[in-house]
Structures are given as structure tokens and as C-alpha cells.
Design a protein around this motif. Structure first.
Motif, short mmCIF file in Angstrom:
data_model
loop_
_atom_site.label_atom_id
_atom_site.label_comp_id
_atom_site.label_asym_id
_atom_site.label_seq_id
_atom_site.Cartn_x
_atom_site.Cartn_y
_atom_site.Cartn_z
N PRO A 11 0.90 -1.32 0.06
CA PRO A 11 -0.07 -0.03 0.10
C PRO A 11 0.91 1.29 -0.06
CG PRO A 11 -0.64 -1.62 1.60
CD PRO A 11 0.54 -2.08 1.16
N GLY A 12 0.61 2.29 -0.79
CA GLY A 12 1.15 3.51 -0.90
C GLY A 12 0.29 4.73 -0.78
N ARG A 13 0.89 5.92 -0.81
CA ARG A 13 0.05 7.05 -0.85
C ARG A 13 -1.03 7.18 -1.67
NH1 ARG A 13 3.18 12.66 -1.43
NH2 ARG A 13 4.57 11.50 0.08
N TRP A 14 -1.01 6.65 -3.15
CA TRP A 14 -1.82 6.89 -3.97
C TRP A 14 -2.17 5.52 -4.45
CZ3 TRP A 14 2.41 10.52 -4.76
CH2 TRP A 14 2.13 11.81 -4.44
N GLY A 15 -2.60 4.69 -3.61
CA GLY A 15 -2.79 3.16 -4.04
C GLY A 15 -1.65 2.25 -3.86
N ALA A 16 -1.62 1.18 -4.70
CA ALA A 16 -0.50 0.52 -4.69
C ALA A 16 0.69 1.10 -5.03
CB ALA A 16 -0.80 -0.95 -5.46
N MET A 17 1.94 0.61 -4.02
CA MET A 17 3.13 1.31 -4.64
C MET A 17 3.84 0.11 -5.05
SD MET A 17 5.42 3.49 -4.79
CE MET A 17 4.62 4.87 -4.19
N TYR A 18 4.46 0.10 -6.33
CA TYR A 18 4.92 -0.90 -7.11
C TYR A 18 6.61 -0.88 -6.85
CZ TYR A 18 0.48 -2.10 -9.18
OH TYR A 18 -0.94 -2.40 -9.16
N HIS A 19 7.09 -1.77 -6.67
CA HIS A 19 8.57 -2.15 -6.97
C HIS A 19 9.07 -3.11 -7.75
CE1 HIS A 19 9.20 0.32 -3.05
NE2 HIS A 19 7.92 -0.21 -2.78
N GLU A 20 9.84 -2.86 -8.80
CA GLU A 20 10.00 -3.67 -10.04
C GLU A 20 11.35 -4.10 -10.18
OE1 GLU A 20 6.80 -2.27 -12.85
OE2 GLU A 20 7.13 -0.49 -11.86
N SER A 21 11.40 -5.09 -11.07
CA SER A 21 12.55 -5.32 -11.73
C SER A 21 12.38 -5.48 -13.12
CB SER A 21 13.36 -6.57 -11.30
OG SER A 21 14.27 -7.04 -11.98
N ILE A 34 14.33 11.84 -19.26
CA ILE A 34 12.83 11.98 -18.62
C ILE A 34 13.35 11.93 -17.08
CG2 ILE A 34 10.73 10.82 -18.15
CD1 ILE A 34 11.25 9.35 -20.70
N ILE A 35 12.49 12.75 -16.16
CA ILE A 35 12.50 12.98 -14.78
C ILE A 35 11.25 12.63 -14.07
CG2 ILE A 35 13.25 14.51 -12.81
CD1 ILE A 35 14.68 16.24 -14.92
N HIS A 36 11.27 11.64 -13.26
CA HIS A 36 9.93 10.81 -13.09
C HIS A 36 9.33 11.82 -12.01
CE1 HIS A 36 11.19 9.53 -9.02
NE2 HIS A 36 12.23 9.26 -9.59
N GLY A 37 8.07 11.58 -11.62
CA GLY A 37 7.31 12.35 -10.65
C GLY A 37 6.90 11.53 -9.42
N GLY A 38 5.98 11.89 -8.47
CA GLY A 38 5.79 11.22 -7.36
C GLY A 38 5.81 12.07 -6.12
N GLY A 39 5.51 13.34 -6.24
CA GLY A 39 5.64 14.00 -5.07
C GLY A 39 7.00 14.44 -4.50
N TRP A 40 8.05 14.07 -5.35
CA TRP A 40 9.42 14.11 -4.97
C TRP A 40 9.66 13.26 -3.86
CZ3 TRP A 40 6.16 18.75 -5.14
CH2 TRP A 40 6.62 19.64 -6.15
N SER A 41 8.73 12.43 -3.67
CA SER A 41 9.12 11.33 -2.62
C SER A 41 8.61 10.07 -2.69
CB SER A 41 8.27 12.12 -1.16
OG SER A 41 7.05 12.07 -1.62
N THR A 42 8.26 9.72 -3.83
CA THR A 42 7.93 8.33 -4.28
C THR A 42 8.28 8.05 -5.68
OG1 THR A 42 5.76 8.93 -4.92
CG2 THR A 42 5.93 8.27 -2.79
N ASN A 43 8.11 6.86 -6.17
CA ASN A 43 8.57 6.48 -7.69
C ASN A 43 10.07 6.18 -7.81
OD1 ASN A 43 5.69 5.86 -7.93
ND2 ASN A 43 5.34 8.12 -8.53
N ASP A 44 10.30 5.79 -8.97
CA ASP A 44 12.02 5.79 -9.61
C ASP A 44 11.60 5.71 -11.00
OD1 ASP A 44 11.32 3.08 -10.15
OD2 ASP A 44 12.35 2.20 -8.61
N GLU A 45 12.74 5.52 -11.74
CA GLU A 45 12.82 5.96 -13.12
C GLU A 45 11.85 4.61 -13.85
OE1 GLU A 45 16.07 3.14 -12.16
OE2 GLU A 45 15.13 4.69 -11.31
#
Length: 401
Positions: free
Chosen positions: A74-84, A146-157
């Protein structure tokens, strides 16, 4: 032994045992166009001992390729994915988690070669990295960062890979998808990161990309920047705050707010990077971002008035006669985070400096329509709004790079 110490010892052993026996629920999401294998196999009830390491491997059906293997929480805006994105993933079970994989039609990715996880610096606990998307046989092509978003505090490339793949279609651009530190203590860094730190990361990442451009099939002298949401702010900053690159420190001396890139090529100074990026970065496409110190709000409150202004692109637009940096701006008409009036104010500020600017509102689109996640709803939104506007973005960069 002292009775109190004996009791404390038993309590400590008991707590250790309880911690060791903690179980978490592991759920395997339904998948289409492929499947995953898990070692060791999950028990029927999905209850797994804390600390267990699971090895995931994705297998695609004919005509498809692996998009990613993931776990989500669970994350701030629904499911938070961590990926390979490599098709294999080792996951440590330390809380309830969902596991799965995403697949994409082979024809959507056959035109591009991806170099994953190029590390450019490590100023904190996490390595800072980017992915490179090079069209087959790329040679001296313009580069889009490209520079990703996420409130400067979530997500990655990884969340920008859909846009990266679209921008490489046609074989006219090399694309780099860039990560940076998260603001505050979201990365677990001992010293909280400020907005200035994030901008320094972006400049450092671009300096690394430019340094190695030839090996990626890119042209170091033709660079465009884009990003969405928080990445919209950071990509605008990368294009407009270049003259603030220096080694004087950010706020260390009264009235001095220099950005020292997190990475510097060997033998290069911040002044060298400033000069390089002044000529290399030729255009920007910041999507549904914030650009003024007022709209940056709570994310810069601790910096003070002068420092807040120093990280706001809207306050540092160069005169077009000194340096032209055309801008292509997008915002969805149903965006609940970014106001039309805020983007319009940025447009007026650009025009006042003689800069070329295109501003389009995307009918019916909400926030983050350039995101890509292993989620059918997110993918559908990207197909509806992201794909056609990635084409327009390609046209914009082709004109200016």
C-alpha cells in the motif's frame, strides 16, 4: 543471576522468538500474457515467515515480452510497485505483499535496447541511477532525459518506461530515464534532503549522461528534458536554472544559492558543467508540473524566501536573446492537483522573456497520464492519453533538437 535480569532475559528471548515467527500474507496477482514461478513455492494459505527470500522469474507467452516482475505494498496513492525490469527479482518478505509480473507485446519493444540501472552517484543511502533506451543501431542521436514524478518522495525511473519506449519509436532519439533522491527523509537518509539536493542530483545525472552519450548512441550537444508532476518541476529547473550551477554552496553564504551537481566528470568543475549544459540542453517539455515558489508550497517552506525562489523555475527564466529554451507544456483538464491558472502563469512568464512556449490541455485527462505501472487501469490511461501526446512531444523535440 539477579531475578530482574533473568526476567528481562526471558522477555528478550520471547520477543526475539515472536519476531522470528512473524508471518506475512503473500498474494499472487492475476496475470495475462504470461506467468511467474516462485522459489521456494508459496504455501497454500500464502502465509510466509518474515525474512523469507523469494526468487521470482517471469515467463512470457509467444508474441509478448516481460515488462517487469514486481511486488506491491500500500502507498500514498494506492498500490506502490517495486519492480525489476530484467525478468527476475528476489523479494524479501518483511510485510504483506502482492507479487506479479507485467507483459507487453514484443512489437512494442523490439525497436529499442535497454541498459538498466546505470549508477551515476550515491550521495545518500540509495544509489542514484538511470536507464538508457537506445534505438537499434543508434548513432549520434539527440538525447531526451525523463525525470519521474511522485511528489518528490515516491517512485523511481521505472515508472517512466512507457514514455521512454514511445519517445524512441521512429529511431530518432536516445532516451534516459533518471532517478534522484527523495525529499526529506523518505529515502532513510540521516540528513533530510532539500529541494536543492534533488536539483543537484538532476544536474549530476544529466552530466553523467552527457559524458557517456557516445556509448549510448547519443549526441552530447543535443539534449532535451521532460518529466511529469514533480518531474515537471525538476525538468523545468534543469532547463532554466543552469546559470545557478556553481560551487558556492546552496545557502551556505548569505545570498549565494549555487547548485553543485551530485556527479562531476573527472577533471570537470561545476563551471565546466554549467557551460556544457547551457549549450547542450536546448528544449524542455515539463508535464503537469509546478513552477513558482508559491506552488512549491510546503516542500520549500523550510528553505526561507530567497532559497525558495532559487529552486523555482518561474523566477529564473533567461531572456530568449541570451539563451532560447522552448517549452512544451501539458496538463489534463481533469487534473485535481495542478491548476490551469498556475500553468498559465508560467506560460505568461516564459512569453515575457521572449521564450517559445506551447501549452496544451489534454481533454478528459487527470494527473499522471504519462505513468506506466503493472496495472491495467494505469496502462489504459497511458494508451488513451500518453501515447498520442508522446507523439506530439516527439514532434516538438524533433523540431528543436
Amino acid at each position: 543471576m539477579n531475578l530482574r535480569l533473568l526476567v528481562l532475559g526471558f522477555c528478550a528471548i520471547g520477543n526475539w522468538a515472536i519476531g522470528q515467527d512473524t508471518m506475512h500474507q503473500v498474494t499472487v496477482d492475476s496475470m495475462i500474457n504470461g506467468s511467474i514461478s516462485i522459489e521456494p513455492p508459496l504455501p497454500e494459505d500464502g502465509r510466509v515467515l518474515a525474512g523469507t527470500r523469494l526468487k521470482l522469474k517471469a515467463t512470457e507467452l509467444d508474441g509478448y515480452a516481460v515488462d517487469s516482475v514486481y511486488y506491491s505494498v500500500p502507498g500514498r496513492w494506492g498500490a506502490m510497485y517495486h519492480e525489476s525490469l530484467t525478468g527476475e527479482f528476489e523479494v524479501v518478505i518483511d510485510q504483506d505483499k502482492h507479487l506479479g509480473a507485467s507483459f507487453i507485446k514484443s512489437k512494442e519493444v523490439k525497436h529499442v535496447q535497454v541498459t538498466h540501472n546505470v549508477v551515476y552517484a550515491q550521495p545518500g543511502k540509495k544509489p542514484l541511477k538511470y536507464d538508457i533506451y537506445s534505438p537499434t543501431d543508434a548513432k549520434r542521436l539527440p538525447i531526451i532525459v525523463i525525470i519521474h514524478g511522485g511528489g518528490w518522495s515516491t517512485n523511481d525511473e521505472d515508472i517512466m518506461r512507457g514514455l521512454a519506449r514511445e519517445l524512441t519509436k521512429g529511431g530518432k532519439f536516445v532516451v534516459a530515464s533518471l532517478d534522484y533522491r527523495w525529499i526529506g527523509d523518505a529515502d532513510g537518509d540521516d540528513k533530510p534532503n532539500s529541494m536543492a539536493d534533488l536539483i543537484e542530483d538532476v544536474f549530476g545525472g544529466i552530466a553523467h549522461i552527457v559524458e557517456h552519450a557516445e556509448s549510448y548512441g547519443g549526441d552530447a550537444n543535443r539534449v532535451g528534458v521532460t518529466g511529469d508532476s514533480a518531474g515537471g518541476h525538476l525538468s523545468a529547473a534543469a532547463s532554466l536554472l543552469i546559470d545557478r550551477i556553481g560551487d558556492g554552496g546552496f545557502g551556505a553564504k548569505p545570498g549565494v544559492f549555487d547548485f553543485k551537481p551530485t556527479y562531476l566528470p573527472e577533471g570537470k568543475t561545476p563551471a565546466d558543467i554549467r557551460q556544457q549544459l547551457r549549450t547542450s540542453i536546448r528544449a524542455a517539455a515539463p508535464s503537469y508540473g509546478v513552477f513558482s515558489k508559491e506552488d512549491l508550497g510546503r516542500f520549500v517552506q523550510s528553505l526561507g524566501e530567497q532559497a525558495s525562489e532559487a529552486v523555482a523555475p518561474q523566477d529564473h527564466i533567461p531572456q530568449a536573446s541570451a539563451r532560447e529554451v522552448p517549452q512544451y507544456l501539458l496538463r489534463g483538464t481533469k487534473d485535481f492537483l495542478i491548476r490551469h491558472e498556475s500553468v498559465e502563469a508560467f506560460v505568461r512568464a516564459l512569453q515575457a522573456k521572449g521564450q517559445q512556449v506551447i501549452y496544451e490541455q489534454v481533454d478528459g485527462a487527470g494527473h499522471a497520464f504519462f505513468d506506466w505501472k503493472p496495472n491495467q487501469e494505469v496502462k489504459a490511461t497511458f494508451d488513451k492519453h500518453g501515447v498520442p501526446h508522446a507523439q506530439k512531444m516527439r514532434d516538438f523535440f524533433e523540431q528543436h533538437l
